[in-house]
Design an enzyme around this catalytic site. Structure first.
Site, PDB file in Angstrom:
ATOM      1  N   ASP A 255     -12.504 -11.880   4.185  1.00 20.81           N
ATOM      2  CA  ASP A 255     -12.226 -10.657   4.956  1.00 20.81           C
ATOM      3  C   ASP A 255     -13.269  -9.594   4.614  1.00 20.81           C
ATOM      4  O   ASP A 255     -13.950  -9.692   3.614  1.00 20.81           O
ATOM      5  CB  ASP A 255     -10.879 -10.048   4.533  1.00 20.81           C
ATOM      6  CG  ASP A 255      -9.717 -10.957   4.817  1.00 20.81           C
ATOM      7  OD1 ASP A 255      -9.875 -11.863   5.631  1.00 20.81           O
ATOM      8  OD2 ASP A 255      -8.661 -10.737   4.206  1.00 20.81           O
ATOM      9  N   LYS A 277     -10.616  -8.349   9.766  1.00 20.87           N
ATOM     10  CA  LYS A 277      -9.413  -7.629   9.303  1.00 20.87           C
ATOM     11  C   LYS A 277      -9.740  -6.262   8.762  1.00 20.87           C
ATOM     12  O   LYS A 277      -9.631  -5.975   7.585  1.00 20.87           O
ATOM     13  CB  LYS A 277      -8.612  -8.423   8.271  1.00 20.87           C
ATOM     14  CG  LYS A 277      -7.912  -9.582   8.884  1.00 20.87           C
ATOM     15  CD  LYS A 277      -6.636  -9.892   8.157  1.00 20.87           C
ATOM     16  CE  LYS A 277      -5.956 -11.077   8.789  1.00 20.87           C
ATOM     17  NZ  LYS A 277      -6.838 -12.191   9.062  1.00 20.87           N
ATOM     18  N   MET A 390      -2.996   1.108   3.264  1.00 20.31           N
ATOM     19  CA  MET A 390      -3.256   1.287   4.698  1.00 20.31           C
ATOM     20  C   MET A 390      -2.578   2.553   5.213  1.00 20.31           C
ATOM     21  O   MET A 390      -2.002   2.570   6.299  1.00 20.31           O
ATOM     22  CB  MET A 390      -2.750   0.063   5.494  1.00 20.31           C
ATOM     23  CG  MET A 390      -3.471  -1.205   5.096  1.00 20.31           C
ATOM     24  SD  MET A 390      -2.685  -2.684   5.719  1.00 20.31           S
ATOM     25  CE  MET A 390      -1.355  -2.922   4.575  1.00 20.31           C
TER      26      MET A 390
END
Ligand code: SAM
Length: 481
Positions: A255, A277, A390
């Site tokens: 990723d 991602k 996130m």
């Protein structure tokens, strides 16, 4: 062409078999004992000469392990000897031993006196029966020792048992494959097969049974997937197992979160597949990534599925492993240091602290299903730390919900961008200004939000020892409170 080495002391690295060969140690103290033990390990026939001996040497003589001559050193003691070591603290005796042995072409080593050595003891990485010897030709023993320490961490412990197992099959393999090229191909196949991971897991019986099977049949390629956590970015935070598997994979599926420095450590000739991602930018859909892992493994490849942090913490590792299991693909899971642990440590923020936080919650700011809400009541409770993954884009919502559910506007917060990496940035402030801090400091991904009283400790702890104690990788800086 000239084959002679440069005009300075040159050593030939050889491994000698001393089985029952006569060797002499001049000296009777601790140093002599140490050297004597090295010789005994090689099953040499050891004689020591000295006016007196330490208790351990006397005990060894009593058990008939060594012969002792209670005397001062004389030339005749060198008769029949192959090797001799001078381990006394009397310079004139050491010099005599060196000169007399040299004159007879007997290999001699005067301890800690490199010019008086015709052979030296290298630093050893011992994975019996595999031995790695390192020498700096006496020029930089500390450097050689550090190199040895590095190798100790890189060479897996199971290499020794693997070599022993393989050694026990050598004759059978010779009988089965008459040509050297066929034998080499067979062994290459064995080292690429799960025989290795079985030995690694300590399952020698299963490894032996599989080797028997491979000998009987033409081996089909057998694939495997390693789901590996790479940690938050500093390559020194990789586990040894992660590094080993990265270096034996044929294909590496990674990723964006995996740092370039970590990707530099994968096997040079491995195929690299980026599956993206970043939030809102899934260059490969999760279902396609899952299928890709299954397909590579079914082609017989060793696949390293490497992920930032820990694969099972907001890493979709669970989903991928479910698909592997459903398709009967072999896999190994290697945990990594999750962002909350790595970033907080490198920013000097303890996630729990007896005075400030008795609990920690890992939270995602990005829920799978639209409208799926977090339990704000629980998240707004005092005496706990929130580590929010996130959370950058949703920070206005996070701030509003926590305030609405009772968390104080003056609760300390820290935003750690690119934690543990060279570019690490730490911005601190209060919950009431969280979203504003993020936009004012143009925080970019990856960034972790830490909310709770512990965030205020950054100012106390980040400055001391961060570079020496952990790694010089991260350079923490403080932002505006
Ligand atoms: C998809 S999650 C993956 C988490 C990962 N599996 C782990 O255990 O750390 C990505 C989020 O982890 C956090 N993150 C990962 N690495 C980070 C780093 N080096 N610095 C700051 N935050 C990081 C950020 O919040 C980022 O948006």
């Amino acid at each position: 062409m000239c084959f002679r080495g440069e005009n300075k002391v040159q050593y030939l690295p050889i491994f000698t078999k001393l089985d029952d060969k006569p060797v002499l140690v001049v000296g009777g103290g601790d140093v002599a004992l140490r050297k004597c033990r090295a010789f005994l390990k090689a099953r040499a026939n050891v004689t020591l000469v000295a006016p007196e001996f330490c208790d351990e040497l006397l005990a060894l003589a009593e058990q008939n392990e060594v012969n002792l001559i209670t005397d001062t050193f004389k030339e005749q003691h060198l008769d029949q000897q192959m090797l001799v070591i001078a381990a006394t603290d009397i310079e004139s005796v050491n010099k005599d031993v060196f000169e007399l042995a040299n004159a007879r072409n007997i290999f001699v080593n005067v301890v800690d006196d490199q010019p008086k050595c015709s052979f030296i003891f290298p630093s050893i990485v011992d994975r019996d029966p595999i031995t790695i010897a390192i020498s700096s030709a006496g020029t930089a023993p500390v450097l050689a020792r550090r190199l040895r320490e590095k190798l100790e961490t890189l060479i897996p412990q199971h290499i020794g048992p693997l070599a022993t197992l393989v050694g026990s099959f050598r004759d059978k393999v010779k009988q089965r494959f008459k040509h050297f090229a066929d034998r080499r191909q067979f062994w290459e196949g064995v080292f690429d097969s799960s025989v290795v991971s079985k030995v690694q897991a300590g399952n020698t019986d299963a490894a032996t049974a599989q080797l028997e099977q491979l000998l009987d049949a033409k081996p089909e390629p057998e694939g495997e997937v390693y789901v590996v956590g790479a940690g938050p970015g500093d390559p020194e935070l990789l586990t040894l197992k992660a590094l080993q598997l990265m270096q034996q994979a044929d294909v590496v599926v990674y990723d964006y979160l995996v740092s370039d420095e970590i990707m530099d450590l994968v096997r040079r000739d491995a195929d690299l597949v980026c599956v993206g991602k970043r939030l809102g930018d899934h260059s490969v859909a999760q279902e396609d990534t899952n299928q890709m892992l299954v397909d590579f493994a079914k082609q017989g490849k060793k696949v390293c599925r490497i992920k930032g942090g820990d694969p099972f913490i907001y890493g979709r590792g669970g989903e991928e492993v479910q698909v592997l299991a459903a398709n009967k693909v072999r896999y190994q899971i290697v945990p990594g240091i999750t962002a909350a642990a790595g970033c907080s440590a490198y920013a000097g923020i303890p996630l729990t602290h007896r005075d400030h936080a008795q609990a920690i919650q890992f939270v995602t700011g990005h829920c799978k299903k639209d409208g799926q809400e977090l339990d704000w009541q629980s998240l707004a409770k005092p005496n706990q730390t929130l580590a929010i993954y996130m959370g950058v884009i949703k920070s206005p919502h996070i701030q509003a919900q926590l305030l609405k559910h009772g968390r104080g506007a003056d609760t300390p917060v820290a935003i750690i961008e690119n934690g543990t990496r060279k570019e690490q940035r730490v911005v601190t402030g209060q919950l009431g200004e969280l979203a504003d801090l993020i936009s004012r400091h143009s925080i970019i991904s990856p960034a972790l939000l830490i909310i709770g009283e512990v965030a205020s400790l950054h100012h106390q702890l980040a400055w001391f020892g961060q570079t020496e104690q952990t790694s010089s990788f991260a350079q923490p800086i403080t932002g505006v409170a």
